[in-house]
Design an enzyme around this catalytic site. Structure first.
Site, short mmCIF file in Angstrom:
data_model
loop_
_atom_site.label_atom_id
_atom_site.label_comp_id
_atom_site.label_asym_id
_atom_site.label_seq_id
_atom_site.Cartn_x
_atom_site.Cartn_y
_atom_site.Cartn_z
NE ARG A 1 -16.26 26.04 -9.99
CZ ARG A 1 -16.41 24.83 -10.51
NH1 ARG A 1 -17.27 24.66 -11.51
NH2 ARG A 1 -15.74 23.80 -10.06
NE ARG B 1 -14.22 28.70 -15.59
CZ ARG B 1 -14.41 27.38 -15.59
NH1 ARG B 1 -13.86 26.65 -16.54
NH2 ARG B 1 -15.15 26.81 -14.67
NE ARG C 1 -6.29 33.62 -14.80
CZ ARG C 1 -6.61 32.40 -15.22
NH1 ARG C 1 -7.77 31.87 -14.92
NH2 ARG C 1 -5.79 31.71 -15.96
CG ASP D 1 -8.02 25.72 -7.41
OD1 ASP D 1 -8.88 25.80 -8.30
OD2 ASP D 1 -7.55 24.63 -7.01
CE1 TYR E 1 -8.79 17.62 -8.94
CE2 TYR E 1 -9.40 18.47 -6.78
CZ TYR E 1 -9.64 18.36 -8.14
OH TYR E 1 -10.73 18.98 -8.69
#
Length: 369
Positions: free
Chosen positions: A34, A38, A47, A83, A159
Site C-alpha cells: 500500500r 491514501r 483520484r 485491487d 468476499y
C-alpha cells in the site's frame, strides 16, 4: 493463456530481484505494501471524484498512482496499483469498493447455481491493466522492479461468500465444513481467474508477482492444508515458467508460514507478529519435512517484511531502532542458513494517516542497514 516472454525487461542490479534469489544486492531492498495510495497527497489529488475500481481500469491513472511512491520515496520496486477484486470486476461480477468498508458483493454466493453462474475472466477484459503496466515500465529504471499481484482464491472466495469483509468468516467456514464438495467447486472456479490475472500481468512485463491471501490467518493449519493449499500451489506452478520471483503473503499467518511456503514461492512475506528469524526457522523446517532428501539450500527461502506499520507514527528514534531490529533478525536468519535473502517491507500495508515524510526517512534508514 500463454505467457508472452518478449516483454521481459533485462533488469540490471535490481536489489529486490537479487535478494529474492539469494544474490548480494547493492543495497537492502525495500518496498511497502500500500505504498501507492491514501497516505500520499498527490494520490488523493489525482483520484479526486474517481471511484477506486474505476481508477484501476484507467491505464494512465493506474500508472501515475503506481509511480508516485517510487518518485517520492526511492523504494526499490513499484507495486501495481490495483485491487484483489479486479479480476472479478473485469469478469462482470456485481461488486464495488465501498469507502470505509472495502469490497462489497451485491449477490453473495450461496448455492451451486451461484457458483456455476460465476463468470470467467478473459485476457481482453484485462487489457487496461496491461496497458497501464506498459506505461509504468516506460518510467522505471533498470534497477527498479515492478511487482504485480493477485488475491489468493481463499480470500476472493470469502468476499464472494460473505458479501464483503467479515470479522469471523462464518459463512465461508460453514461452507467449507458443511459442503466440502461445493467449496472445492468454488475454488476450482476462482483459481483459473487468478492465474489468468497473473499471466496477463506477466505477459505485460511485471518483474515479480505477489499472491495475497489476506484472510488465510483466520484458518487452522489443518483447514488451510485441506481447503486452500492445493489451489495456491496450482497458481504458483502455473506461473513458474515465467522465471520471475513469486512472493506469498498473508496477515496473521504465523502458524501457517510453513504450509504457505509449501505452495512454491521464492519469497515468503511475514507480518509483524513473528520475528523474521523465527519465521525462517518455521518455514525451513516445514519445507524440509515436506521434501525429504531435498537440497538444504532449496528449503531456505527469501524473507519479506516485517516492520509494524504503526511504528511509522512513533518518531524517528523509535523508527530507526525497530528497523535495525528487523534487519538484524533477517541477517541472523540468513547467517544461520535458514533464509537466503531479505526484502524489507511492512508487516502489512501503509496506514492511511501515515506521514509520507516518515516513509521516505524509513527508506533512507533501511538502505543504510
Amino acid at each position: 493463456m500463454m505467457v508472452d516472454m518478449n516483454n521481459r525487461r533485462a533488469l540490471k542490479d535490481a536489489p529486490i530481484i537479487d535478494a529474492a534469489y539469494g544474490r548480494s544486492p547493492s543495497r537492502r531492498p525495500v518496498w511497502f505494501m500500500r505504498q501507492a495510495g491514501r497516505s500520499l497527497p498527490e494520490y488523493r489529488q489525482v483520484r479526486k471524484d474517481i471511484a477506486m475500481l474505476d481508477s484501476c481500469f484507467r491505464p494512465d491513472l493506474l500508472a501515475e498512482i503506481t509511480m508516485q511512491p517510487v518518485r517520492r520515496h526511492d523504494v526499490d520496486a513499484a507495486i501495481l496499483f490495483s485491487d484483489i477484486v479486479v479480476p472479478l470486476k473485469a469478469a462482470g461480477v456485481d461488486l464495488d469498493i465501498v469507502p470505509g468498508r472495502g469490497p462489497v458483493v451485491e449477490n453473495p454466493l450461496r448455492c451451486s447455481n451461484d457458483i456455476e453462474a460465476l463468470p470467467d475472466v478473459a485476457e481482453e477484459q484485462l487489457a487496461p491493466i496491461a496497458e497501464g503496466i506498459g506505461l509504468i515500465l516506460g518510467e522505471l529504471n533498470e534497477s527498479q522492479a515492478l511487482i504485480g499481484f493477485a488475491g489468493a482464491p481463499f480470500t476472493l472466495a470469502s468476499y464472494l461468500v460473505e458479501g464483503g469483509p467479515s470479522r469471523n468468516h462464518e459463512q465461508t467456514k460453514a461452507l467449507m465444513h458443511s459442503n466440502p464438495e461445493l467449496w472445492h467447486k468454488l475454488m476450482q472456479k476462482i483459481t483459473p481467474m487468478v492465474i489468468t490475472f497473473l499471466k496477463a500481468q506477466i505477459s505485460a512485463g511485471v518483474d515479480a508477482v505477489q499472491l495475497f491471501d489476506s484472510w488465510a490467518g483466520f484458518l487452522t493449519q489443518r483447514d488451510y492444508r485441506r481447503f486452500v493449499l492445493p489451489y495456491s500451489t496450482e497458481i504458483f506452478a502455473a506461473v513458474a515458467d515465467a522465471g520471475i520471483p513469486r512472493i506469498h503473503f498473508g496477515v496473521g499467518t504465523g502458524e501457517l508460514l510453513g504450509a504457505m511456503a509449501e505452495a512454491g514461492p521464492e519469497v515468503m512475506g511475514v507480518d509483524w507478529r513473528v520475528p523474521l528469524d523465527a519465521a525462517a526457522s518455521r518455514i525451513r523446517a516445514s519445507l524440509a519435512e515436506a521434501t525429504p532428501g531435498a537440497d538444504p539450500e532449496s528449503t531456505a527461502l527469501a524473507l519479506q517484511g516485517n516492520l509494524d506499520p504503526a511504528i511509522l507514527f512513533s518518531g524517528e528514534k523509535a523508527l530507526e531502532a525497530e528497523i535495525k531490529r528487523v534487519c538484524s533478525e533477517a541477517d541472523r536468519a540468513i547467517a544461520r542458513g535458514n533464509a537466503r535473502g531479505h526484502i524489507f517491507n511492512l508487516g502489512h500495508g501503509v496506514l492511511p494517516q501515515t506521514d509520507p515524510g516518515m516513509i521516505t526517512r524509513a527508506v533512507e534508514i533501511i538502505h543504510s542497514n
